[in-house]
Design an enzyme around this catalytic site. Structure first.
Site, short mmCIF file in Angstrom:
data_model
loop_
_atom_site.label_atom_id
_atom_site.label_comp_id
_atom_site.label_asym_id
_atom_site.label_seq_id
_atom_site.Cartn_x
_atom_site.Cartn_y
_atom_site.Cartn_z
N HIS A 1 -3.99 7.49 -16.81
CA HIS A 1 -4.95 6.49 -17.26
C HIS A 1 -4.41 5.69 -18.44
O HIS A 1 -4.70 4.49 -18.58
CB HIS A 1 -6.28 7.16 -17.62
CG HIS A 1 -7.16 7.40 -16.44
ND1 HIS A 1 -8.12 6.50 -16.04
CD2 HIS A 1 -7.20 8.43 -15.56
CE1 HIS A 1 -8.73 6.97 -14.96
NE2 HIS A 1 -8.20 8.14 -14.65
N SER B 1 0.85 -1.18 0.00
CA SER B 1 0.00 0.00 0.00
C SER B 1 0.89 1.23 0.00
O SER B 1 1.86 1.31 0.76
CB SER B 1 -0.91 0.00 1.23
OG SER B 1 -1.76 1.14 1.23
N ASN C 1 -2.44 0.34 -4.28
CA ASN C 1 -2.59 -0.77 -3.35
C ASN C 1 -2.85 -2.04 -4.15
O ASN C 1 -3.74 -2.05 -5.00
CB ASN C 1 -3.75 -0.52 -2.38
CG ASN C 1 -4.07 -1.73 -1.52
OD1 ASN C 1 -4.84 -2.60 -1.93
ND2 ASN C 1 -3.49 -1.78 -0.34
N HIS D 1 -2.15 7.21 -4.92
CA HIS D 1 -2.40 6.05 -4.07
C HIS D 1 -2.29 4.80 -4.93
O HIS D 1 -2.74 4.77 -6.07
CB HIS D 1 -3.80 6.14 -3.46
CG HIS D 1 -4.33 4.83 -2.94
ND1 HIS D 1 -5.38 4.16 -3.53
CD2 HIS D 1 -3.94 4.08 -1.88
CE1 HIS D 1 -5.61 3.05 -2.85
NE2 HIS D 1 -4.77 2.96 -1.85
N GLY E 1 -6.98 -5.49 14.05
CA GLY E 1 -5.88 -5.37 14.98
C GLY E 1 -4.55 -5.08 14.33
O GLY E 1 -3.50 -5.40 14.89
N GLY E 2 -4.57 -4.47 13.16
CA GLY E 2 -3.33 -4.12 12.48
C GLY E 2 -2.61 -2.98 13.19
O GLY E 2 -3.11 -2.40 14.16
N HIS F 1 2.14 12.24 -0.56
CA HIS F 1 1.68 13.63 -0.48
C HIS F 1 2.88 14.53 -0.80
O HIS F 1 3.84 14.59 -0.04
CB HIS F 1 1.14 13.95 0.91
CG HIS F 1 -0.07 13.18 1.29
ND1 HIS F 1 -1.33 13.53 0.85
CD2 HIS F 1 -0.22 12.07 2.07
CE1 HIS F 1 -2.22 12.67 1.36
NE2 HIS F 1 -1.58 11.79 2.09
#
Length: 296
Positions: free
Chosen positions: A142, A94, A110, A108, A254-255, A98
């Site tokens: 794109h 991921s 992922n 972004h 719980g990451g 910025h």
């Protein structure tokens, strides 16, 4: 149905993380990534790399994780109730960047793989969030994604582009987060063919982003552009904390919180009922770029 090799995918993603971080450090020219190795209580862990206060990047993160456990969180079983109670494995990369210059867009990326019991699927994508819109940049981004998709199935790009436009919509604002890209989830079928597609898309990231950086990083800007950048970052925060499935899955499973929230910008702003001046570049962003368009 045969499952893809977890070891192969882990090796690919770790290598990809190295290649992307090396390229971004070279592009920045000043800052270096900090690396944190972490373990998840209950199973697995990851390798978080964050860069900050650079010449190009004000903040960025490139994370690898591989986690497993005995119980899926509610965000994962809400649309797949048959997976409740199944052991699971999830691995992926991921990335969120910025930039310092408002003319260099937020980006972004992922790509992930998920399995629970006998069920498995690929997911992922990449999307671009400009502060100021440039058609040349949108068509380039794109175009790279479409070319990579077309190498595997000419139906992939239109399908996953439309999916991205819908997914990355800030519904309470009635606008897209940016200009989209591609997004897919729950993709299963021929394991070897899908893994080749998934890897090809992930490998296309640097080609989609770095030429845009080269065109925009040295454009002059002032306080007006900086304040608009902070407002648009606020919209980015709204999407990630309200709608993003990956963020919800990470927090509920719980990451590592610091790794999950590395996607948030270092600074952001909100203004009550902000409206761009008619005909201004700020108004043009929403009018011309934050609605679905056939960029490729």
């Amino acid at each position: 149905m045969q499952q893809p090799s977890l070891d192969e995918m882990e090796n690919f993603l770790r290598s990809l993380q190295d290649r992307i971080c090396n390229a971004l450090e070279a592009a920045d020219g000043a800052a270096k990534f900090r690396e944190d190795l972490w373990e998840r209580p209950g199973g697995g862990g990851g390798r978080t790399r964050v860069i900050a206060d650079g010449a190009l990047l004000e903040k960025g993160g490139v994370n690898f994780s591989k986690v497993h456990g005995d119980q899926l969180p509610p965000s994962a079983t809400a649309h797949r109730p048959e997976l409740a109670g199944q052991t699971f494995t999830a691995l992926g990369i991921s990335l969120v960047l910025h930039s310092r210059n408002p003319y260099v867009p937020i980006v972004h990326m992922n790509y992930r793989f998920f399995s629970a019991g006998p069920v498995w699927w690929f997911g992922g994508g990449a999307d671009l969030t400009p502060i100021y819109g440039f058609e040349e940049d949108a068509r380039h981004f794109h175009g790279i994604l479409k070319t990579a998709c077309d190498r595997h199935d000419p139906g992939f790009y239109p399908r996953f582009k439309a999916w991205c436009d819908d997914y990355f919509t800030i519904r309470h604002r009635q606008e897209m987060r940016g200009i989209g890209g591609i997004f897919f989830d729950d993709l299963h079928g021929d394991a070897s063919l899908l893994q080749a597609f998934w890897e090809d898309m992930a490998n296309s990231f640097l080609d989609s982003y770095l030429p845009i950086v080269a065109r925009r990083r040295d454009l002059a800007y002032g306080e007006r552009e900086r304040q608009f950048q902070l407002l648009r970052r606020g919209r980015y925060v709204e999407f990630n904390l309200v709608y993003d499935r990956g963020t919800l899955f990470g927090l509920q499973s719980g990451g590592r919180t610091e790794s999950i929230l590395m996607s948030l910008p270092p600074l952001a702003a909100w203004a009550y009922d902000w409206q761009g001046e008619a005909g201004s570049p700020e108004a043009r962003l929403k009018e011309d770029f934050l609605t679905p368009r056939d960029w490729a």
